[in-house]
Each structure stands twice: as structure tokens, then as C-alpha cells.
Motif scaffolding. Structure first.
Motif, PDB file in Angstrom:
ATOM      1  N   ASP A  20       0.835  -1.203   0.000  1.00 17.98           N
ATOM      2  CA  ASP A  20       0.000   0.000   0.000  1.00 17.98           C
ATOM      3  C   ASP A  20       0.868   1.252   0.000  1.00 17.98           C
ATOM      4  OD1 ASP A  20      -2.315  -1.476  -0.037  1.00 17.98           O
ATOM      5  OD2 ASP A  20      -2.585  -1.469   2.136  1.00 17.98           O
ATOM      6  N   LEU A  21       1.848   1.268   0.908  1.00 14.62           N
ATOM      7  CA  LEU A  21       2.797   2.381   0.971  1.00 14.62           C
ATOM      8  C   LEU A  21       4.104   1.929   0.309  1.00 14.62           C
ATOM      9  CD1 LEU A  21       2.116   3.465   4.663  1.00 14.62           C
ATOM     10  CD2 LEU A  21       1.339   4.630   2.596  1.00 14.62           C
ATOM     11  N   LYS A  22       4.643   2.743  -0.566  1.00 13.97           N
ATOM     12  CA  LYS A  22       5.792   2.353  -1.368  1.00 13.97           C
ATOM     13  C   LYS A  22       7.100   2.557  -0.612  1.00 13.97           C
ATOM     14  CE  LYS A  22       2.804   1.703  -4.624  1.00 13.97           C
ATOM     15  NZ  LYS A  22       2.329   0.323  -4.901  1.00 13.97           N
ATOM     16  N   ARG A  23       8.023   1.578  -0.723  1.00 16.25           N
ATOM     17  CA  ARG A  23       9.318   1.647  -0.046  1.00 16.25           C
ATOM     18  C   ARG A  23      10.298   2.468  -0.890  1.00 16.25           C
ATOM     19  NH1 ARG A  23       9.460  -1.435   4.316  1.00 16.25           N
ATOM     20  NH2 ARG A  23       8.026  -3.197   4.501  1.00 16.25           N
ATOM     21  N   ARG A  24      10.487   3.703  -0.495  1.00 18.10           N
ATOM     22  CA  ARG A  24      11.327   4.608  -1.283  1.00 18.10           C
ATOM     23  C   ARG A  24      12.321   5.396  -0.437  1.00 18.10           C
ATOM     24  NH1 ARG A  24       6.164   6.739  -4.879  1.00 18.10           N
ATOM     25  NH2 ARG A  24       6.075   4.945  -6.291  1.00 18.10           N
ATOM     26  N   LEU A  25      12.374   5.123   0.856  1.00 18.48           N
ATOM     27  CA  LEU A  25      13.242   5.901   1.748  1.00 18.48           C
ATOM     28  C   LEU A  25      14.445   5.080   2.206  1.00 18.48           C
ATOM     29  CD1 LEU A  25      10.552   7.592   4.028  1.00 18.48           C
ATOM     30  CD2 LEU A  25      11.665   8.547   2.001  1.00 18.48           C
ATOM     31  N   ARG A  26      15.595   5.766   2.343  1.00 13.13           N
ATOM     32  CA  ARG A  26      16.809   5.139   2.866  1.00 13.13           C
ATOM     33  C   ARG A  26      17.235   5.857   4.149  1.00 13.13           C
ATOM     34  NH1 ARG A  26      18.589   1.517  -0.814  1.00 13.13           N
ATOM     35  NH2 ARG A  26      17.804   1.752  -2.950  1.00 13.13           N
ATOM     36  N   GLY A  27      18.319   5.351   4.735  1.00 14.69           N
ATOM     37  CA  GLY A  27      18.752   5.900   6.015  1.00 14.69           C
ATOM     38  C   GLY A  27      18.990   7.399   5.985  1.00 14.69           C
ATOM     39  N   ARG A  28      19.636   7.902   4.923  1.00 18.38           N
ATOM     40  CA  ARG A  28      19.928   9.339   4.847  1.00 18.38           C
ATOM     41  C   ARG A  28      18.637  10.165   4.752  1.00 18.38           C
ATOM     42  NH1 ARG A  28      21.522   7.142  -0.050  1.00 18.38           N
ATOM     43  NH2 ARG A  28      20.360   7.825  -1.896  1.00 18.38           N
ATOM     44  N   ASP A  29      17.607   9.578   4.086  1.00 19.38           N
ATOM     45  CA  ASP A  29      16.325  10.281   4.015  1.00 19.38           C
ATOM     46  C   ASP A  29      15.692  10.385   5.395  1.00 19.38           C
ATOM     47  OD1 ASP A  29      16.330  10.569   1.140  1.00 19.38           O
ATOM     48  OD2 ASP A  29      15.860   8.448   1.015  1.00 19.38           O
ATOM     49  N   VAL A 162       0.990  15.101  -0.268  1.00 17.48           N
ATOM     50  CA  VAL A 162       0.120  14.181  -1.002  1.00 17.48           C
ATOM     51  C   VAL A 162       0.805  13.684  -2.278  1.00 17.48           C
ATOM     52  CG1 VAL A 162      -2.040  14.039  -2.312  1.00 17.48           C
ATOM     53  CG2 VAL A 162      -2.022  15.129  -0.064  1.00 17.48           C
ATOM     54  N   GLY A 163       1.730  14.485  -2.822  1.00 17.78           N
ATOM     55  CA  GLY A 163       2.356  14.162  -4.099  1.00 17.78           C
ATOM     56  C   GLY A 163       3.339  13.020  -4.072  1.00 17.78           C
ATOM     57  N   GLY A 164       3.672  12.469  -2.927  1.00 18.03           N
ATOM     58  CA  GLY A 164       4.558  11.313  -2.869  1.00 18.03           C
ATOM     59  C   GLY A 164       5.632  11.463  -1.815  1.00 18.03           C
ATOM     60  N   ILE A 165       6.057  10.341  -1.226  1.00 22.46           N
ATOM     61  CA  ILE A 165       7.030  10.381  -0.135  1.00 22.46           C
ATOM     62  C   ILE A 165       8.407  10.797  -0.644  1.00 22.46           C
ATOM     63  CG2 ILE A 165       7.705   7.944  -0.306  1.00 22.46           C
ATOM     64  CD1 ILE A 165       7.205  10.022   2.925  1.00 22.46           C
ATOM     65  N   ARG A 166       8.761  10.451  -1.889  1.00 20.23           N
ATOM     66  CA  ARG A 166      10.059  10.867  -2.413  1.00 20.23           C
ATOM     67  C   ARG A 166      10.102  12.382  -2.609  1.00 20.23           C
ATOM     68  NH1 ARG A 166      14.255   9.385  -1.230  1.00 20.23           N
ATOM     69  NH2 ARG A 166      15.145  10.571  -2.953  1.00 20.23           N
ATOM     70  N   PHE A 357     -10.045   6.506   5.238  1.00 22.17           N
ATOM     71  CA  PHE A 357      -8.768   7.081   5.644  1.00 22.17           C
ATOM     72  C   PHE A 357      -7.639   6.059   5.532  1.00 22.17           C
ATOM     73  CE2 PHE A 357     -10.812  10.458   8.642  1.00 22.17           C
ATOM     74  CZ  PHE A 357     -11.182  11.193   7.525  1.00 22.17           C
ATOM     75  N   GLY A 358      -7.977   4.777   5.550  1.00 23.58           N
ATOM     76  CA  GLY A 358      -6.975   3.712   5.501  1.00 23.58           C
ATOM     77  C   GLY A 358      -6.645   3.264   4.087  1.00 23.58           C
ATOM     78  N   THR A 359      -6.800   4.157   3.107  1.00 21.64           N
ATOM     79  CA  THR A 359      -6.469   3.846   1.719  1.00 21.64           C
ATOM     80  C   THR A 359      -5.449   4.853   1.203  1.00 21.64           C
ATOM     81  OG1 THR A 359      -8.295   5.219   0.895  1.00 21.64           O
ATOM     82  CG2 THR A 359      -8.762   2.880   1.293  1.00 21.64           C
ATOM     83  N   VAL A 360      -4.749   4.474   0.123  1.00 16.07           N
ATOM     84  CA  VAL A 360      -3.743   5.356  -0.447  1.00 16.07           C
ATOM     85  C   VAL A 360      -4.123   5.722  -1.875  1.00 16.07           C
ATOM     86  CG1 VAL A 360      -1.906   4.381   0.981  1.00 16.07           C
ATOM     87  CG2 VAL A 360      -2.322   3.445  -1.299  1.00 16.07           C
ATOM     88  N   HIS A 361      -3.550   6.817  -2.361  1.00 11.64           N
ATOM     89  CA  HIS A 361      -3.820   7.270  -3.721  1.00 11.64           C
ATOM     90  C   HIS A 361      -3.210   6.265  -4.715  1.00 11.64           C
ATOM     91  CE1 HIS A 361      -3.728   9.777  -7.346  1.00 11.64           C
ATOM     92  NE2 HIS A 361      -4.665  10.525  -6.768  1.00 11.64           N
ATOM     93  N   PRO A 362      -3.958   5.837  -5.741  1.00 12.30           N
ATOM     94  CA  PRO A 362      -3.451   4.805  -6.660  1.00 12.30           C
ATOM     95  C   PRO A 362      -2.194   5.212  -7.418  1.00 12.30           C
ATOM     96  CG  PRO A 362      -5.480   5.814  -7.498  1.00 12.30           C
ATOM     97  CD  PRO A 362      -5.319   6.278  -6.089  1.00 12.30           C
ATOM     98  N   ARG A 363      -1.980   6.494  -7.613  1.00 21.43           N
ATOM     99  CA  ARG A 363      -0.810   6.949  -8.369  1.00 21.43           C
ATOM    100  C   ARG A 363       0.331   7.388  -7.459  1.00 21.43           C
ATOM    101  NH1 ARG A 363      -0.664  12.090 -12.637  1.00 21.43           N
ATOM    102  NH2 ARG A 363       1.592  12.026 -13.010  1.00 21.43           N
ATOM    103  N   GLY A 365       0.626   6.913  -4.077  1.00 20.78           N
ATOM    104  CA  GLY A 365       0.960   6.003  -2.987  1.00 20.78           C
ATOM    105  C   GLY A 365       0.987   6.647  -1.627  1.00 20.78           C
ATOM    106  N   THR A 366       0.211   7.712  -1.437  1.00 24.76           N
ATOM    107  CA  THR A 366       0.165   8.390  -0.139  1.00 24.76           C
ATOM    108  C   THR A 366      -1.259   8.353   0.419  1.00 24.76           C
ATOM    109  OG1 THR A 366      -0.250  10.510  -1.249  1.00 24.76           O
ATOM    110  CG2 THR A 366       2.036   9.972  -0.725  1.00 24.76           C
ATOM    111  N   PRO A 367      -1.414   8.371   1.746  1.00 20.12           N
ATOM    112  CA  PRO A 367      -2.750   8.423   2.362  1.00 20.12           C
ATOM    113  C   PRO A 367      -3.347   9.821   2.187  1.00 20.12           C
ATOM    114  CG  PRO A 367      -1.072   8.461   4.065  1.00 20.12           C
ATOM    115  CD  PRO A 367      -0.342   8.273   2.765  1.00 20.12           C
ATOM    116  N   HIS A 368      -3.836  10.098   1.000  1.00 23.88           N
ATOM    117  CA  HIS A 368      -4.204  11.463   0.620  1.00 23.88           C
ATOM    118  C   HIS A 368      -5.412  11.994   1.376  1.00 23.88           C
ATOM    119  CE1 HIS A 368      -6.424   8.628  -1.821  1.00 23.88           C
ATOM    120  NE2 HIS A 368      -7.252   9.564  -2.232  1.00 23.88           N
TER     121      HIS A 368
END
Length: 476
Positions: A20-29, A162-166, A357-363, A365-368
Motif C-alpha cells: 500500500d505504501l511504497k518503499r522509497r526511503l533510505r537511512g539518509r532520508d 500528497v504528491g509522494g514520499i520521495r 482514511f486507511g487507503t492510499v492514492h493509486p498513483r 501512494g500516499t494516504p491522501h
């Protein structure tokens, strides 16, 4: 089982693979997010305010006490976050160890903490921007009838969140570089203007507050013991420590990013402990330089650092400090909006809040949905409510959450001794118990009115839980 039912840890771990939530973060982030939310109001405002009103030069000691307590709590967070990576942090830890009603209480508490924190910071941001650019006071700053600046910055940052975790991570990292550079400049230049006379006495003797104070504005520990409220001295240092703890609370936001981290078992502990260590050093250094440059009784409460450099004719640094404050406060709001979205997402996924509230945006990937709803409420608070007195609510909310996390460490060890733990708190259960007691003691140094407000918010939350959450829980 009823309201004390718990969530199985294996259920939490399986959710990591849902995608549901995309894995895009690393330690430095994560370190960037941590520094982004921790360095803000505490360094640009609270250090000066608490030095002048409660602790004098010993505000540095207050920051040190806050750092130690936050460090103890951070160790507990690091163990749980690396063992049970989740979007809900303390909410989910409570659900897995203490029961559903405790999970609701702590989730409701966290929503209060981060929403009020974002509202307070957005008003401060508006004031700094007005000072930097000469904007009209009727729309920007604390005296505005409708604080347009606060509303606008929340709106813009909500789009980013809302536009994305990255995207959120990239914006936050840029802001962090600017404000850390400003903090280093403050230390490098300010140290040459430190006067030993301004640091003597380091711990001003305690004295009664002029004109006295009503019991509602007296720390709970003093009111309970029937003591006269005083400023400075050891009591003043502890009161300041309880308030400046607000400055450290952001590291817990990182525990909510477990489902979006590429390697959560390693990177979460790196992010939590690394960010807290960097920020503690900056807080101690800046507070010492500030009180060394200006006699504590003459510190400007509105913009203490900028005014300190103005007093020594370093006006160009004063302007850079205002820029650093604007960028610093922007990153704080950015991370708080991201965190509110993840906490609301976790509670909605469990049915304790509406399931949409427990859903994410299809494009993106954030709980918009929950992010936008939270942002609207924050903007309304920031637009109309002078909430400077409510900053203590952020501290009491964070401290209560940390008590639950500290208790959850030994409880989960007993319930699941087989659980893989990449990081473990040393000397458990002794150290988690010490962490919980230290957090409780700091809570008792907040005033009676803060406790009354906190109790009212918790009561309101319990009414919502029994009217809605308990009936719609997916674990019922």
C-alpha cells in the motif's frame, strides 16, 4: 476480549508486504526527516524564551536534560521500530502489547501532538516571513485577525505531502541543508561574541514570580506539594526542560515511516538515533552561544537569535537567521503533515477511524484523504486561534506517547521473545522503566492548565472511540 483485544505482531509484519505504501526511503532520508522536524521552533524561539523566563544561561542544562530523556525514549523507539516497522508507530505498538483502547488513546494523542505542532509552527513561520520580507501584519504574524500566511504554507505543503514520499523527502532534505548551515554559522560566528559575564551566574538563584501566579499556571508538581511558584533555580531549569522537550519530539515521527523504508530493520534505528544526536549537539551549542552573547534578562522573545546578532552589528547574519528560521519551520511542518497522514492511515486501516482514511492514492501512494482532512483542520486552527499557550500540549502529548512506548518494550519482549530484534535496548526492563519515569516527571513539570486541556482532549477521544471506533474495529 472487547476493548482490551490486542493485534497480533505477525499481522503487523504481514502488512509490510501489502505494498500500500511504497518503499522509497533510505537511512539518509530518515536522518533528513528527523533533523527536518526536530530543528525548528526549539532553536529559533524556545531557547531564548525559556532562558529569559525560567532558566537563564542554564537553559543549556534544560536542553541537556531534555536530550537525555529523549535519548532514553529514542532507544525504546529504535527497538520497536526496527523490530515491528509500521505506519502507526506508538499507536500500533500499544495495539500489539496493551490493547485496543490504549492504542486508540495514544493514536488520538499523537494526532493532537502533530496537528497542534503544525499549527503553532505555521503561525511562527508566518511571523518570520513577514519580518524577512516586510509583509503586512494584518495578514501575517501573530497579530493577524486571519493568519493568511499560515494557511497558505499549510496548503502548499499539503500538495507536496500528497504528491509522494520521495517528493516530500527531497523538499525536506533541501530545507535541512539550509537550516543546518545557518545553525553552524551561528556557532562559528557567535562564539566570538560570547562574554563570560553573561554566563555568570550560570544558574540564577530561584525567586518568586512577580505578582504571583494562579494555580492553573503552576507546574503540577509544585501545585501538588503546595509550593510557591518560582522562576530560575533548579525548579526553573526543570520547568524549562519540560517545555523545551517540545524541541526534541520530532524523532518519533520517523517510526511512522517503517512501511516506506527500503531496509527498515537497519535504517529506522540509524534515522532515529542519528537525527536526535545531531540535533541535541546543535541545541546545546546554540543555546550556550545565545545566552553568552546577550544577558538573559535582555533576550528578545520574538526573534532571540536574530536580535542577538543585531545587538553586535552583525545584521547580515541576522537576515540569514530569519531565512534559516523560515526554511527550518517549513521542514517541521512538512514532516508533521506526513506523520499525521501515516497515523490516520493506520487507524483507518484498523477501522478505528473511517476506513476511507486507511487507503492510499493509486498513483502517488500516499494516504491522501486523511492528510488533506488533517491539513484543513490545521489550517483552521492556524488561521484563527492564537495558540502560543498550547505549545505545552505538544510536549505533554509526546511525553505520554513515549511512556507507552517505553512500557511496550518489556511487554513485547515477554509476549514475543522469539521476535527478531535488530536493535535492543540495553539493561531492559530497567532502562525502559527509567525512561517512562523520566517522561512522567517532565510531564509533572507542565502547568495545571495544560493537564486539564490534555484530559479534556482524551475524554473527547474516548467518547469518539466508544461511539464509533469500538463498533467498527476490524478486530471486533
Amino acid at each position: 476480549m472487547g476493548i482490551m483485544r490486542t493485534m497480533d505482531v505477525d499481522t503487523v509484519l504481514q502488512r509490510q508486504e501489502s505494498g500500500d505504501l511504497k518503499r522509497r526511503l533510505r537511512g539518509r532520508d530518515l536522518v533528513g526527516f528527523g533533523v527536518g522536524i526536530i530543528i525548528g521552533t526549539g532553536i529559533f524561539t524556545l531557547a531564548g524564551v525559556e532562558a529569559k523566563t525560567h532558566a537563564g544561561p542554564a537553559v543549556t542544562l534544560s536542553f541537556a536534560i531534555g536530550a537525555v530523556v529523549a535519548g532514553l525514549a529514542a532507544l525504546c523507539y529504535a527497538e520497536l521500530a526496527s523490530s515491528v516497522p509500521t505506519a502507526g508507530s506508538a499507536y500500533t505498538y500499544a495495539f500489539a502489547t496493551l490493547g485496543e483502547v490504549f492504542a486508540w488513546i495514544i493514536g488520538w494523542d499523537l494526532l493532537l501532538e502533530f496537528a497542534l505542532g503544525a499549527a503553532v509552527v505555521s503561525r511562527g513561520w508566518s511571523g518570520y516571513l513577514a519580518n524577512l520580507l516586510g509583509l503586512p501584519a494584518e495578514w501575517f504574524g501573530e497579530d493577524a485577525t486571519v493568519n493568511l500566511g499560515a494557511v497558505l504554507v499549510i496548503a502548499v505543503l499539503t500538495v507536496v505531502a500528497v504528491g509522494g514520499i520521495r517528493l516530500s523527502a527531497m523538499v525536506t532534505n533541501v530545507l535541512v541543508v539550509v537550516k543546518v548551515a545557518v545553525c553552524v554559522l551561528i556557532l562559528a560566528v557567535g562564539v566570538f561574541f560570547v562574554k563570560s559575564a553573561n554566563l555568570t551566574p550560570f544558574l540564577p538563584p530561584a525567586r518568586p514570580i512577580e505578582g504571583g501566579a494562579d494555580v492553573l499556571h503552576q507546574p503540577v508538581v509544585e501545585a501538588g506539594l503546595g509550593l510557591e511558584q518560582s522562576a530560575f533555580g533548579i525548579a526553573g531549569v526543570l520547568t524549562a526542560a519540560a517545555i523545551v522537550f517540545f524541541a526534541y519530539t520530532g524523532f518519533e515521527a520517523l517510526a511512522n515511516l517503517g512501511e516506506e523504508t527500503v531496509n527498515p530493520r537497519r535504517d529506522l534505528r540509524v534515522g532515529i538515533l542519528g537525527a536526535l544526536g545531531i540535533c541535541a549537539l546543535l541545541y546545546l551549542g546554540v543555546s550556550l552561544v545565545l545566552t553568552g552573547m546577550v544577558p538573559f534578562a535582555e533576550i528578545d522573545e520574538g526573534a532571540p537569535l536574530a536580535a542577538a546578532f543585531d545587538s553586535v552589528d552583525m545584521h547580515w547574519i541576522s537576515a540569514l537567521i530569519s531565512l534559516g528560521a523560515v526554511t527550518g519551520l517549513t521542514s517541521v511542518m512538512m514532516v508533521e503533515l506526513v506523520t499525521i497522514g501515516r497515523i490516520g492511515f493506520a487507524m483507518g486501516r484498523d477501522g478505528l477511524l473511517p476506513k476511507r482514511f486507511g487507503t492510499v492514492h493509486p498513483r502517488w501512494g500516499t494516504p491522501h484523504r486523511v492528510t488533506i482532512v488533517g491539513a484543513v483542520l490545521i489550517a483552521l486552527l492556524a488561521a484563527f486561534v492564537p495558540i502560543t499557550e498550547l505549545s505545552d500540549m505538544v510536549s505533554i502529548g509526546a511525553l505520554s506517547a513515549m511512556i507507552i512506548v517505553a512500557i511496550a518494550v518489556p511487554v513485547l519482549r515477554r509476549k514475543r521473545p522469539d521476535l527478531q530484534r535488530p536493535f535492543t535496548v540495553p539493561f531492559s526492563p530497567v532502562l525502559p522503566i527509567v525512561a517512562a519515569l523520566a517522561c512522567l516527571y517532565l510531564m509533572l513539570n507542565l502547568d495545571v492548565l495544560t493537564w486539564i486541556r490534555f484530559a479534556a482532549w482524551m475524554l473527547f477521544g474516548l467518547i469518539i472511540y466508544f461511539a464509533y471506533g469500538r463498533k467498527h474495529s476490524r478486530f471486533r
